[in-house]
Design an enzyme around this catalytic site. Structure first.
Site, PDB file in Angstrom:
ATOM      1  CG  ASP A  95      -6.658  -6.449   5.265  1.00  0.00           C
ATOM      2  OD1 ASP A  95      -6.088  -5.663   6.034  1.00  0.00           O
ATOM      3  OD2 ASP A  95      -6.564  -6.366   4.024  1.00  0.00           O
ATOM      4  CB  ILE A 104      -1.017   0.000   1.174  1.00  0.00           C
ATOM      5  CG1 ILE A 104      -2.134   0.994   0.890  1.00  0.00           C
ATOM      6  CG2 ILE A 104      -0.362   0.293   2.518  1.00  0.00           C
ATOM      7  CD1 ILE A 104      -2.949   0.715  -0.341  1.00  0.00           C
ATOM      8  CB  SER A 155      11.909  -0.089   4.771  1.00  0.00           C
ATOM      9  OG  SER A 155      11.853  -1.384   4.239  1.00  0.00           O
ATOM     10  NE  ARG A 156       9.949  -5.598   8.599  1.00  0.00           N
ATOM     11  CZ  ARG A 156       9.230  -6.711   8.516  1.00  0.00           C
ATOM     12  NH1 ARG A 156       9.159  -7.517   9.539  1.00  0.00           N
ATOM     13  NH2 ARG A 156       8.578  -6.997   7.406  1.00  0.00           N
ATOM     14  CE  LYS A 215      -8.035  -1.825   5.905  1.00  0.00           C
ATOM     15  NZ  LYS A 215      -7.743  -2.980   4.943  1.00  0.00           N
TER      16      LYS A 215
HETATM   17  P1  NAP Z   1       2.433  -5.537   2.956  1.00  0.00           P
HETATM   18  O1  NAP Z   1       2.581  -5.463   1.478  1.00  0.00           O
HETATM   19  O2  NAP Z   1       2.687  -6.827   3.637  1.00  0.00           O
HETATM   20  O3  NAP Z   1       3.370  -4.399   3.544  1.00  0.00           O
HETATM   21  C1  NAP Z   1       3.475  -4.140   4.910  1.00  0.00           C
HETATM   22  C2  NAP Z   1       4.885  -3.654   5.180  1.00  0.00           C
HETATM   23  O4  NAP Z   1       4.994  -3.355   6.567  1.00  0.00           O
HETATM   24  C3  NAP Z   1       5.941  -4.701   4.891  1.00  0.00           C
HETATM   25  O5  NAP Z   1       6.361  -4.639   3.556  1.00  0.00           O
HETATM   26  C4  NAP Z   1       7.028  -4.319   5.838  1.00  0.00           C
HETATM   27  O6  NAP Z   1       7.778  -3.322   5.209  1.00  0.00           O
HETATM   28  C5  NAP Z   1       6.341  -3.601   6.999  1.00  0.00           C
HETATM   29  N1  NAP Z   1       6.347  -4.370   8.251  1.00  0.00           N
HETATM   30  C6  NAP Z   1       6.772  -3.923   9.438  1.00  0.00           C
HETATM   31  N2  NAP Z   1       6.618  -4.847  10.384  1.00  0.00           N
HETATM   32  C7  NAP Z   1       6.096  -5.912   9.785  1.00  0.00           C
HETATM   33  C8  NAP Z   1       5.730  -7.201  10.242  1.00  0.00           C
HETATM   34  N3  NAP Z   1       5.876  -7.562  11.525  1.00  0.00           N
HETATM   35  N4  NAP Z   1       5.218  -8.077   9.343  1.00  0.00           N
HETATM   36  C9  NAP Z   1       5.078  -7.731   8.041  1.00  0.00           C
HETATM   37  N5  NAP Z   1       5.411  -6.510   7.564  1.00  0.00           N
HETATM   38  C10 NAP Z   1       5.917  -5.616   8.424  1.00  0.00           C
HETATM   39  O7  NAP Z   1       0.992  -5.077   3.393  1.00  0.00           O
HETATM   40  P2  NAP Z   1       0.081  -3.946   2.746  1.00  0.00           P
HETATM   41  O8  NAP Z   1      -0.861  -4.575   1.783  1.00  0.00           O
HETATM   42  O9  NAP Z   1       0.896  -2.808   2.301  1.00  0.00           O
HETATM   43  O10 NAP Z   1      -0.798  -3.561   4.016  1.00  0.00           O
HETATM   44  C11 NAP Z   1      -0.298  -2.752   5.057  1.00  0.00           C
HETATM   45  C12 NAP Z   1      -1.487  -2.099   5.740  1.00  0.00           C
HETATM   46  O11 NAP Z   1      -2.165  -1.314   4.757  1.00  0.00           O
HETATM   47  C13 NAP Z   1      -2.501  -3.114   6.280  1.00  0.00           C
HETATM   48  O12 NAP Z   1      -3.010  -2.673   7.509  1.00  0.00           O
HETATM   49  C14 NAP Z   1      -3.593  -3.127   5.211  1.00  0.00           C
HETATM   50  O13 NAP Z   1      -4.863  -3.429   5.741  1.00  0.00           O
HETATM   51  C15 NAP Z   1      -3.534  -1.698   4.713  1.00  0.00           C
HETATM   52  N6  NAP Z   1      -4.031  -1.548   3.341  1.00  0.00           N
HETATM   53  C16 NAP Z   1      -3.629  -2.366   2.330  1.00  0.00           C
HETATM   54  C17 NAP Z   1      -4.178  -2.226   1.060  1.00  0.00           C
HETATM   55  C18 NAP Z   1      -3.773  -3.087  -0.110  1.00  0.00           C
HETATM   56  O14 NAP Z   1      -4.366  -2.958  -1.190  1.00  0.00           O
HETATM   57  N7  NAP Z   1      -2.781  -3.946  -0.002  1.00  0.00           N
HETATM   58  C19 NAP Z   1      -5.142  -1.253   0.825  1.00  0.00           C
HETATM   59  C20 NAP Z   1      -5.479  -0.391   1.860  1.00  0.00           C
HETATM   60  C21 NAP Z   1      -4.930  -0.553   3.107  1.00  0.00           C
HETATM   61  P3  NAP Z   1       9.320  -3.176   5.441  1.00  0.00           P
HETATM   62  O15 NAP Z   1       9.934  -4.407   4.857  1.00  0.00           O
HETATM   63  O16 NAP Z   1       9.563  -1.931   4.678  1.00  0.00           O
HETATM   64  O17 NAP Z   1       9.585  -3.052   6.894  1.00  0.00           O
END
Ligand code: NAP
Length: 311
Positions: free
Chosen positions: A171, A17, A39-40, A93
């Site tokens: 989610d 996101i 970022s990790r 969110k």
């Molecule tokens: P994602 O692709 O898995 O990215 C989350 C990022 O958070 C990871 O890349 C990681 O980045 C970081 N992170 C830090 N601590 C972590 C942990 N313990 N486990 C996993 N990742 C960790 O997820 P996302 O889809 O972006 O979603 C993130 C949030 O945005 C969620 O709450 C989701 O509901 C919300 N969201 C997502 C979307 C969508 O379309 N995907 C839409 C709206 C809202 P680093 O490697 O940089 O640390």
């Protein structure tokens, strides 16, 4: 301390996101300047990048606000640290893994005189406000939410979604609830829920929820993470003036089958415009209603074992 213009933002969690929406939304809004990444694993070319928030704080890089794009399970600690350092915080969110965490953040933000924004991006889908306006004054007799998507397409490799606090099918489902709570005129309350939890996972893969509002109007929600073929992010509302349908996650509005409103998607530009407004006004926006409904489903829902989910 007055906030600089543009507002200097450190983004934490460079995942899907963050890359798809936060980076372009900030780049398109002159009120914001992205000044650092935490970022990790990843780096953003041309920007200072840090592995932890502690490293960012120790670096001397000046920033006014944090956009927190991590999974919900690790949001509270990071948000609290940022608020205590006097930074404004935008929360993706859901705003936390528990309601108590979010209440804590609300109080910390207030105590430090900074802005906390709990974002609900789907509320900024273009047809949501028109739907709310159309419903005003109408008699609503029922509402149905159908949120069905293929988790393998939309959430590949996101193991956190299946862990405690990851919400599983809630989610995306919480996005539907964020819209329903914005467009329906009265509060509604969960009466029963069924949660289908894969035997090898901690979070539901499907859920059915029944609510009733304060005058007895039924609201039914069905969430499905196993939808292949056409996906649906739809809300239908029966009224005395016809059937309202919000489709495509709130992007299109239909009345009795006729398309009456459609506009280009602009959810994250809307969120950032609101963040700037809140900071300028010295205000916060922390509505937990959608998360409360999810918490209620986990409190009241009947668990049904579902087949193991293997990605
Ligand atoms: P994602 O692709 O898995 O990215 C989350 C990022 O958070 C990871 O890349 C990681 O980045 C970081 N992170 C830090 N601590 C972590 C942990 N313990 N486990 C996993 N990742 C960790 O997820 P996302 O889809 O972006 O979603 C993130 C949030 O945005 C969620 O709450 C989701 O509901 C919300 N969201 C997502 C979307 C969508 O379309 N995907 C839409 C709206 C809202 P680093 O490697 O940089 O640390």
């Amino acid at each position: 301390m007055p906030t600089a213009t543009p507002i200097r933002v450190a983004l934490i969690g460079l995942g899907k996101i963050a890359r798809d929406q936060h980076l372009p939304a900030m780049a398109g809004n002159p009120d914001f300047e992205l000044v650092a990444i935490v970022s990790r694993h990843a780096e953003q070319p041309g920007l200072p990048s840090f592995h932890t928030f502690d490293e960012l704080q120790a670096s001397g890089v000046a920033f006014d606000a944090v956009a927190l794009c991590t999974p919900p399970q690790v949001r509270h600690g990071l948000a609290r640290q940022a608020l205590e350092a006097g930074k404004h915080v935008m929360l993706e969110k859901p705003p936390g893994a528990t309601l108590s965490e979010v209440e804590d953040l609300r109080q910390v933000a207030e105590a430090h005189g900074v802005t906390l924004q709990a974002t609900w991006h789907s509320r900024y889908a273009p047809a949501v406000q028109p739907a709310r306006d159309w419903l005003a004054g109408k008699t609503i007799t029922a509402a149905r939410i159908n949120w069905r998507e293929d988790v393998r397409v939309w959430h590949p490799g996101q193991d956190w979604i299946w862990e405690p606090g990851g919400l599983g099918v809630f989610d995306p489902g919480i996005n539907a609830l964020s819209i329903a709570t914005a467009v329906l005129p009265r509060p509604f309350f969960l009466t029963s829920a069924v949660l289908h939890v894969p035997e090898n996972r901690q979070s539901p893969i499907q859920a059915e929820l029944d609510f009733v509002d304060t005058v007895g109007t039924p609201v039914r929600a069905e969430f499905d993470f196993l939808q292949t073929g056409p996906q649906s992010w739809d809300i239908e509302i029966d009224t005395d003036a016809g059937l309202l349908r919000l489709s495509h996650g709130g992007a299109r509005l239909w009345i009795d089958g006729a398309l009456v409103h459609e506009a280009p998607e602009a959810e994250y530009p809307g969120l950032y415009a609101r963040f700037a407004e809140l900071i300028a006004a010295g205000a916060s926006d922390v509505d937990v209603t959608p998360l409360r409904h999810v918490a209620d489903a986990f409190l009241l829902g009947r668990r049904v074992a579902a087949p193991a989910f293997v990605e």
